[in-house]
Motif scaffolding. Structure first.
Motif, mmCIF file in Angstrom:
data_model
loop_
_atom_site.group_PDB
_atom_site.id
_atom_site.type_symbol
_atom_site.label_atom_id
_atom_site.label_comp_id
_atom_site.label_asym_id
_atom_site.label_seq_id
_atom_site.Cartn_x
_atom_site.Cartn_y
_atom_site.Cartn_z
ATOM 1 N N GLN A 178 36.993 61.277 28.930
ATOM 2 C CA GLN A 178 37.564 61.746 30.193
ATOM 3 C C GLN A 178 39.027 62.175 30.050
ATOM 4 O OE1 GLN A 178 35.883 58.667 29.929
ATOM 5 N NE2 GLN A 178 34.005 59.735 30.464
ATOM 6 N N ASN A 179 39.543 62.132 28.814
ATOM 7 C CA ASN A 179 40.927 62.477 28.530
ATOM 8 C C ASN A 179 41.899 61.605 29.315
ATOM 9 O OD1 ASN A 179 42.877 63.873 27.095
ATOM 10 N ND2 ASN A 179 43.146 65.391 28.705
ATOM 11 N N LYS A 180 41.505 60.372 29.526
ATOM 12 C CA LYS A 180 42.353 59.356 30.142
ATOM 13 C C LYS A 180 42.168 58.079 29.338
ATOM 14 C CE LYS A 180 42.631 60.492 34.987
ATOM 15 N NZ LYS A 180 42.671 59.864 36.286
ATOM 16 N N PRO A 181 43.203 57.289 29.234
ATOM 17 C CA PRO A 181 43.020 56.006 28.550
ATOM 18 C C PRO A 181 42.169 55.062 29.406
ATOM 19 C CG PRO A 181 45.229 56.164 29.469
ATOM 20 C CD PRO A 181 44.565 57.486 29.707
ATOM 21 N N SER A 182 41.674 54.040 28.760
ATOM 22 C CA SER A 182 40.975 52.949 29.446
ATOM 23 C C SER A 182 41.647 51.655 29.040
ATOM 24 C CB SER A 182 39.502 52.883 29.027
ATOM 25 O OG SER A 182 38.795 53.998 29.482
ATOM 26 N N ILE A 183 41.380 50.629 29.793
ATOM 27 C CA ILE A 183 41.800 49.287 29.405
ATOM 28 C C ILE A 183 40.538 48.517 29.049
ATOM 29 C CG2 ILE A 183 42.595 47.058 30.320
ATOM 30 C CD1 ILE A 183 44.859 48.473 31.682
ATOM 31 N N TYR A 184 40.616 47.774 27.949
ATOM 32 C CA TYR A 184 39.529 46.881 27.579
ATOM 33 C C TYR A 184 39.986 45.453 27.833
ATOM 34 C CZ TYR A 184 35.561 44.834 25.327
ATOM 35 O OH TYR A 184 34.414 44.107 25.101
ATOM 36 N N LEU A 185 39.308 44.793 28.752
ATOM 37 C CA LEU A 185 39.573 43.390 29.068
ATOM 38 C C LEU A 185 38.881 42.542 28.017
ATOM 39 C CD1 LEU A 185 40.307 40.936 30.864
ATOM 40 C CD2 LEU A 185 38.263 41.459 32.206
ATOM 41 N N LYS A 186 39.647 41.855 27.214
ATOM 42 C CA LYS A 186 39.080 41.052 26.135
ATOM 43 C C LYS A 186 38.809 39.623 26.578
ATOM 44 C CE LYS A 186 37.699 40.127 22.041
ATOM 45 N NZ LYS A 186 36.340 39.674 22.198
ATOM 46 N N GLU A 187 39.741 39.031 27.318
ATOM 47 C CA GLU A 187 39.583 37.637 27.722
ATOM 48 C C GLU A 187 40.143 37.412 29.112
ATOM 49 O OE1 GLU A 187 41.654 35.497 24.617
ATOM 50 O OE2 GLU A 187 39.910 35.612 23.300
ATOM 51 N N LEU A 188 39.413 36.652 29.886
ATOM 52 C CA LEU A 188 39.870 36.195 31.201
ATOM 53 C C LEU A 188 39.472 34.746 31.303
ATOM 54 C CD1 LEU A 188 40.924 36.545 34.124
ATOM 55 C CD2 LEU A 188 38.625 37.306 34.740
ATOM 56 N N TYR A 189 40.443 33.892 31.560
ATOM 57 C CA TYR A 189 40.132 32.465 31.638
ATOM 58 C C TYR A 189 41.093 31.780 32.610
ATOM 59 C CZ TYR A 189 38.759 27.783 30.216
ATOM 60 O OH TYR A 189 38.284 26.485 30.228
ATOM 61 N N VAL A 190 40.525 30.930 33.445
ATOM 62 C CA VAL A 190 41.301 30.109 34.373
ATOM 63 C C VAL A 190 40.971 28.655 34.052
ATOM 64 C CG1 VAL A 190 41.677 29.489 36.795
ATOM 65 C CG2 VAL A 190 41.330 31.886 36.153
ATOM 66 N N ASP A 191 42.001 27.843 33.909
ATOM 67 C CA ASP A 191 41.835 26.405 33.658
ATOM 68 C C ASP A 191 40.841 25.843 34.665
ATOM 69 O OD1 ASP A 191 42.422 23.515 34.200
ATOM 70 O OD2 ASP A 191 43.895 23.800 32.607
ATOM 71 N N GLN A 192 39.896 25.054 34.178
ATOM 72 C CA GLN A 192 38.831 24.553 35.051
ATOM 73 C C GLN A 192 39.358 23.754 36.245
ATOM 74 O OE1 GLN A 192 36.222 22.230 32.627
ATOM 75 N NE2 GLN A 192 37.684 20.567 32.343
ATOM 76 N N ASN A 193 40.529 23.169 36.130
ATOM 77 C CA ASN A 193 41.110 22.408 37.248
ATOM 78 C C ASN A 193 41.663 23.302 38.354
ATOM 79 O OD1 ASN A 193 40.705 19.795 36.044
ATOM 80 N ND2 ASN A 193 42.374 20.316 34.648
ATOM 81 N N TYR A 194 41.724 24.614 38.091
ATOM 82 C CA TYR A 194 42.313 25.541 39.060
ATOM 83 C C TYR A 194 41.325 26.603 39.544
ATOM 84 C CZ TYR A 194 46.774 23.431 38.013
ATOM 85 O OH TYR A 194 47.792 22.531 37.884
ATOM 86 N N ARG A 195 40.075 26.438 39.208
ATOM 87 C CA ARG A 195 39.078 27.423 39.644
ATOM 88 C C ARG A 195 38.813 27.277 41.134
ATOM 89 N NH1 ARG A 195 35.386 26.698 34.342
ATOM 90 N NH2 ARG A 195 36.942 27.544 32.927
ATOM 91 N N TYR A 217 44.227 41.904 27.279
ATOM 92 C CA TYR A 217 43.664 43.251 27.302
ATOM 93 C C TYR A 217 44.371 44.129 26.284
ATOM 94 C CZ TYR A 217 47.838 44.513 30.019
ATOM 95 O OH TYR A 217 49.126 44.721 30.429
ATOM 96 N N TYR A 218 43.739 45.254 26.015
ATOM 97 C CA TYR A 218 44.393 46.280 25.200
ATOM 98 C C TYR A 218 43.955 47.642 25.699
ATOM 99 C CZ TYR A 218 40.060 45.677 22.452
ATOM 100 O OH TYR A 218 38.764 45.542 22.041
ATOM 101 N N PHE A 219 44.690 48.640 25.267
ATOM 102 C CA PHE A 219 44.423 50.002 25.709
ATOM 103 C C PHE A 219 43.515 50.717 24.714
ATOM 104 C CE2 PHE A 219 48.336 48.974 27.900
ATOM 105 C CZ PHE A 219 48.104 49.499 29.166
ATOM 106 N N LEU A 220 42.605 51.499 25.254
ATOM 107 C CA LEU A 220 41.820 52.449 24.478
ATOM 108 C C LEU A 220 42.439 53.801 24.827
ATOM 109 C CD1 LEU A 220 38.291 51.041 25.381
ATOM 110 C CD2 LEU A 220 39.613 50.601 23.310
ATOM 111 N N PRO A 221 43.277 54.346 23.955
ATOM 112 C CA PRO A 221 44.110 55.487 24.342
ATOM 113 C C PRO A 221 43.365 56.795 24.567
ATOM 114 C CG PRO A 221 44.463 54.949 22.042
ATOM 115 C CD PRO A 221 43.559 53.885 22.601
#
Length: 158
Positions: free
Chosen positions: A82-99, A74-78
């Motif tokens: 709304q005069n508040k930062p946001s977080i941008y989730l770029k990638e989420l991944y779980v190894d297929q053996n652990y789903r 993730y990274y921040f959108l400062p």
């Protein structure tokens, strides 16, 4: 994996995690069908995410028995309207053996905590329209599809 719940440690990533984060990024590129344009290397992950100050991105990892089995980038959108930062989730991944072990939920929970700790007003991300499992996962968490805005991109090639 068995149906027995695994003990998972979710934590902020460290520089020593770079190689495993890169492997999971590459697996995600295969899953999302952009491996042909995947240009990230382990060195880029280390430099951009851990050596650069401030880093280009941040990462949270999930580990089982000291093995990283999931990652979130993730990274921040400062600044936002709304005069508040946001977080941008770029990638989420779980190894297929652990789903199926609620690892994705734990990673998203850690991201929510990160957003709260940084006074963020939102967490934003995109999901491929064909990724039905991903859409159902996010909806189970209580996320809503934003149908008010269309995503555009402007590719600049050399």
């Amino acid at each position: 994996m068995s149906t027995e719940q695994l003990i998972i440690n979710v934590r902020k990533a460290e520089a020593s995690d770079s190689d495993k984060i890169w492997i999971l990024m590459k697996e995600l590129a295969v899953f999302e069908h952009y491996i042909d344009s995947f240009a990230i290397t382990p060195e880029i992950v280390l430099e951009s995410g851990f050596k650069k100050s401030p880093p280009d991105f941040y990462s949270i990892v999930a580990e089982h028995d000291s093995v990283i089995v999931g990652m979130l980038v993730y990274y921040f959108l400062p600044y936002t309207a709304q005069n508040k930062p946001s977080i941008y989730l770029k990638e989420l991944y779980v190894d297929q053996n652990y789903r199926g072990q609620k690892i994705g939920e734990q990673l998203m929970g850690a991201l929510r905590t990160e957003a709260e700790n940084n006074n963020c007003g939102q967490i934003k991300w995109t999901v491929a329209p064909w990724n039905e499992a991903g859409k159902k996962f996010y909806e189970r968490l209580g996320a809503n599809e934003n149908t008010e805005w269309l995503n555009y991109e402007w590719n600049i090639s050399k």
